[in-house]
Design a protein around this motif. Structure first.
Motif, short mmCIF file in Angstrom:
data_model
loop_
_atom_site.label_atom_id
_atom_site.label_comp_id
_atom_site.label_asym_id
_atom_site.label_seq_id
_atom_site.Cartn_x
_atom_site.Cartn_y
_atom_site.Cartn_z
N UNK A 4 0.89 -1.33 -0.10
CA UNK A 4 0.02 0.14 -0.13
C UNK A 4 0.74 1.31 -0.05
N UNK A 5 1.00 1.60 -1.10
CA UNK A 5 2.05 2.84 -1.39
C UNK A 5 1.56 4.14 -0.53
N UNK A 6 0.49 4.26 -0.46
CA UNK A 6 -0.27 5.64 0.21
C UNK A 6 0.00 5.48 1.59
N UNK A 7 0.26 4.23 1.94
CA UNK A 7 0.36 4.06 3.64
C UNK A 7 2.40 4.02 3.67
N UNK A 8 2.75 3.41 2.89
CA UNK A 8 4.30 3.14 2.95
C UNK A 8 5.18 4.43 2.67
N UNK A 9 4.74 5.12 1.57
CA UNK A 9 5.65 6.45 1.32
C UNK A 9 5.64 7.52 2.50
N UNK A 10 4.66 7.70 3.14
CA UNK A 10 4.68 8.67 4.20
C UNK A 10 5.56 8.08 5.51
N UNK A 61 14.19 -1.72 -4.97
CA UNK A 61 14.11 -0.57 -3.87
C UNK A 61 12.41 -0.23 -3.98
N UNK A 62 12.01 -1.02 -3.01
CA UNK A 62 10.19 -0.71 -2.73
C UNK A 62 10.26 0.70 -2.38
N UNK A 63 11.17 1.42 -1.57
CA UNK A 63 10.60 2.84 -1.45
C UNK A 63 10.89 3.83 -2.70
N UNK A 64 11.67 3.33 -3.59
CA UNK A 64 11.92 4.20 -4.68
C UNK A 64 10.88 3.98 -5.70
N UNK A 65 10.25 2.46 -5.69
CA UNK A 65 9.30 2.14 -6.54
C UNK A 65 7.96 3.27 -5.94
N UNK A 66 7.55 3.17 -4.67
CA UNK A 66 6.58 4.05 -4.05
C UNK A 66 6.65 5.41 -4.56
N UNK A 67 7.84 5.81 -4.29
CA UNK A 67 7.84 7.14 -4.54
C UNK A 67 7.88 7.67 -6.06
N UNK A 68 8.81 6.98 -7.04
CA UNK A 68 8.73 7.32 -8.23
C UNK A 68 7.58 6.66 -9.01
N UNK A 69 6.59 5.92 -8.71
CA UNK A 69 5.57 5.69 -9.43
C UNK A 69 4.32 6.71 -9.10
N UNK A 70 4.56 7.31 -7.79
CA UNK A 70 3.65 8.63 -7.55
C UNK A 70 3.90 9.47 -8.46
#
Length: 113
Positions: A4-10, A61-70
């Protein structure tokens, strides 16, 4: 949904902030590097984010995926453009595995004989 990138990114941004508080020079250096890449002026934001997303996959990199997909969505990338960029990442990873397999076989050959 895998993550859930909306939860993970913050949560990730908060954790990075905590790391930055403990190691401010490291975070400042990263931010300078990231900012310089964004100011290149030659590639538009959508293209940079598609590249970043593909690289995020190749570096796992899950964090990179979350941030760069957004960021890619915000820059106007379509699902088809993202899929095509990811196809390049998949092909590159397969190519890298092929190259390193050849290197591993060569290294093994050097050991055995």
């Amino acid at each position: 949904m895998l993550i859930d990138t909306d939860d993970y990114a913050p949560k990730l941004k908060q954790a990075i902030g905590e790391l930055g508080a403990a190691a401010p020079a490291t975070l400042a250096g990263f931010q300078a590097l990231d900012g310089a890449a964004a100011r290149s002026g030659t590639l538009d934001a959508k293209t940079r984010e598609l590249i970043a997303l593909a690289v995020a996959v190749t570096t796992r990199c899950d964090g990179c995926i979350a941030l760069h997909s957004a960021a890619a969505a915000k820059a106007g990338a379509s699902r088809d453009e993202v899929a095509q960029a990811l196809s390049v990442a998949i092909a590159l990873n397969a190519g890298a595995a092929l190259v390193y397999s050849a290197r591993a076989l060569d290294a093994f050959g050097q050991q055995s004989g």
